[in-house]
Every structure is written in C-alpha cells, then in structure tokens.
Design a protein around this motif. Structure first.
Motif, mmCIF file in Angstrom:
data_model
loop_
_atom_site.group_PDB
_atom_site.id
_atom_site.type_symbol
_atom_site.label_atom_id
_atom_site.label_comp_id
_atom_site.label_asym_id
_atom_site.label_seq_id
_atom_site.Cartn_x
_atom_site.Cartn_y
_atom_site.Cartn_z
ATOM 1 N N SER A 2 0.808 -1.387 -0.045
ATOM 2 C CA SER A 2 0.053 0.088 0.018
ATOM 3 C C SER A 2 0.877 1.129 -0.087
ATOM 4 N N LYS A 3 0.155 2.415 -0.355
ATOM 5 C CA LYS A 3 0.939 3.532 -0.584
ATOM 6 C C LYS A 3 1.563 3.818 0.972
ATOM 7 N N THR A 4 0.420 4.014 1.707
ATOM 8 C CA THR A 4 1.025 4.248 3.137
ATOM 9 C C THR A 4 1.987 3.510 3.733
ATOM 10 N N LYS A 5 2.132 2.500 3.575
ATOM 11 C CA LYS A 5 3.161 1.511 3.897
ATOM 12 C C LYS A 5 4.330 1.793 3.263
ATOM 13 N N MET A 7 5.243 4.722 2.001
ATOM 14 C CA MET A 7 5.543 5.926 2.666
ATOM 15 C C MET A 7 6.278 5.935 3.925
ATOM 16 N N VAL A 8 5.921 5.083 4.808
ATOM 17 C CA VAL A 8 6.383 4.887 6.060
ATOM 18 C C VAL A 8 7.716 4.335 6.273
#
Lengths: 184, 127
Positions: A2-5, A7-8
């Motif tokens: 996922s994009k969020t993952k 990014m993190v």
C-alpha cells in the motif's frame, strides 16, 4: 504494497540515513587522518538497503532527501559542505542504482558499495573543482580512492550481513534481492 | 564472498590510485611549486619575484597615487617597511611568506601577495 506502507518505510529509511549521517559527522576518529573529506559513508548503508528493498528510484529519493535533511540538522544547508554532500549523494546514488539494475549480479553488494564510494568522491571533487575553478583538486583523488576501497567494503559488508540475518520487516518484491541473499 | 568482478574492480581502483600518484609526482616540476611574490599597484601587476630570487635586506619602492610604498625583502618573506598612507595598516601587517598571504594598502592602492601551488595551511576543518 500500500501507498501508506511504502511512505512509512521510505520515511524510516530516510530517518535512519539522517541519523547515521549526523552520527558520522560527530565521529572524531577520522579527523585525525590527514585526509579531509574521507569518511566512512555509514549513510550509504541505508542507500543500499533501499536499493535492495524498494528499488532504484526510491533509493535515489532517499539518498537525496537524506542529504538535504541532514544538512538542515547539521546546519550546513546551502553551504559548500552541503553542495559537496549533495553532489556525492547524487553521484553515488545514481552509480549504485545503475550498477544494481544492470550489472546482473556480476558485482556483489560489496562491489556496488565500493563503486558508490568512488562515485561519491569523484562527483564531490567535480563540484569542488567547479566551486574553486581549479581542476588541480583532482590530484587529491588517489588518496580518496585508496580510502574509498576499505570504507566501501565495510559498508557493503554491513548490508550483506544485515540482509543475511534479517529482512528488517520488508517483504522484498525484488528478485535480485533474494538472489543476492542466496549468493551471500 | 567477493565475486570475480568485485576483485577486478578493487584492483582497478588501486591501480588508478597508484597511477594518479605517479602522474602527479612526475608532472609537477619545481618551477610550478616555486612560490612567488606578486606586487600590484593601482590594479596592475608591476612585478613578480620568484621566492628564491629575493635579496634579503634589499628595499624596492612601489609607486602608488600617494607616493612610494617601500617593500623590504627578507629570507623567503617580504613586508612593507614604509608607506605614505595615513594608517600604516600595511606596515603593521608584517612579514608574509606563505601562499595566499597578502598585504594590502588601500589608500596607496598597493597589493603584495604570495602565490604558489603549495596548499595554504588550513585554519580549520568543519564537516
């Protein structure tokens, strides 16, 4: 992923890179050597890890961001130190990325790391030569090259052992990573 | 461990470094290394004196708008001993000998500097 993952993960890698970068700047041992500019390149570990875990573009992004942010932390933003550091980061990032993509396993991570260290020095000297308008500074290159060999080797080894014993929570999509792992 | 290409790479880097040393030492003659005194008056270079041609004790005049500034030569060093300027900052500067060092007399528009290939000593290193 996922994009969020992603990014993190990128943020974490950048953060670790900044920490290593700043930590390295505080190491007193290397200041004893008569070679200013020679350094361990600890932050390079993060660049290599990003390369293996996330890919070429991400590694370049991480290395540039790291150089930018670390200069803010160290208070050298937009000074000569920053330009040199940024050029080094760009040069080594590009070379390591290209080698990783196109060398098809001919070089191990250690070899790529050494190339990155050399590229770091060369691009720094290029910018330094531009800044002081004198190509004579390249006489300095042999010293740096001899120093880049052990430091590049060292950082390459760190990455190799990191990969051997832990995936650090990354699920590597890159086949070359597992290839490198098995080769090591 | 190291692949074959890694080893070739390492050897290549060492070779390039050694070649660089050899190249540098063989192509830098004494003349380039020789430091020299460059004297400027009113923005133009009036005289260049190689360091080894200095005659200790000899004084030469440098003509500026206010008159003659007197340069004294020493053993591998020079200074201004007299100047028509009001504040004599150039005289107080004392001897200069290392590349990069410079004496400036603004009122009389005189500049004396040491030039050379030799790296100037560092005041400090930050990183």
């Amino acid at each position: 992923m996922s994009k969020t993952k992603k990014m993190v993960q990128l943020s974490l890698l950048v953060a670790v890179g900044i920490a290593l970068h700043v930590f390295e700047a505080m190491l007193p041992a290397l200041n004893v050597l008569p070679i200013p500019g020679a350094k361990l390149g600890l932050a390079n570990i993060v660049t290599l890890l990003t390369l293996v875990f996330l890919g070429y573009r991400e590694a370049l992004g991480v290395v540039l961001l790291r150089s930018l942010l670390a200069s803010l932390v160290a208070g050298t933003f937009l000074t000569t130190t920053f330009y040199l550091s940024f050029a080094g980061a760009l040069g080594s990032g590009l070379v390591m990325g290209l080698l990783y993509l196109f060398s098809r396993g001919r070089f191990s991570l250690v070899g790529i790391s050494i190339c990155g260290a050399v590229a770091h020095n060369v691009s720094q000297l290029l910018v330094a030569a531009l800044l002081i308008q004198q190509a004579g500074i390249f006489m300095y290159l042999p010293y740096l090259l001899l120093f880049a060999l052990p430091t590049g080797y060292f950082t390459g080894l760190v990455v190799r052992y990191l990969l051997r014993y832990s995936s650090l929570g990354f699920n590597t999509v890159d086949k070359r990573a597992s290839y490198n792992k098995s080769m090591n | 461990m190291l692949t074959r290409h890694d080893k070739i790479l390492a050897i290549a880097i060492i070779l390039v470094a050694i070649l660089g040393f050899v190249f540098y030492t063989s192509f830098s003659g004494d003349e380039e290394r020789q430091n020299r005194i460059v004297i400027e008056a009113m923005g133009e270079v009036v005289q260049v004196i190689p360091m080894d041609q200095l005659e200790p004790g000899k004084e030469i005049p440098i003509t500026g708008p206010l008159g003659d500034s007197i340069l004294e030569m020493g053993e591998d060093k020079v200074r201004l001993v007299d100047s028509p300027c009001p504040d004599h900052l150039c005289v107080y500067m004392g001897w200069i000998s290392r590349p990069g060092e410079i004496i400036v007399c603004l009122p009389n528009m005189v500049m004396v500097r040491v030039e050379g290939e030799q790296e100037p000593e560092r005041d400090g290193i930050t990183r």
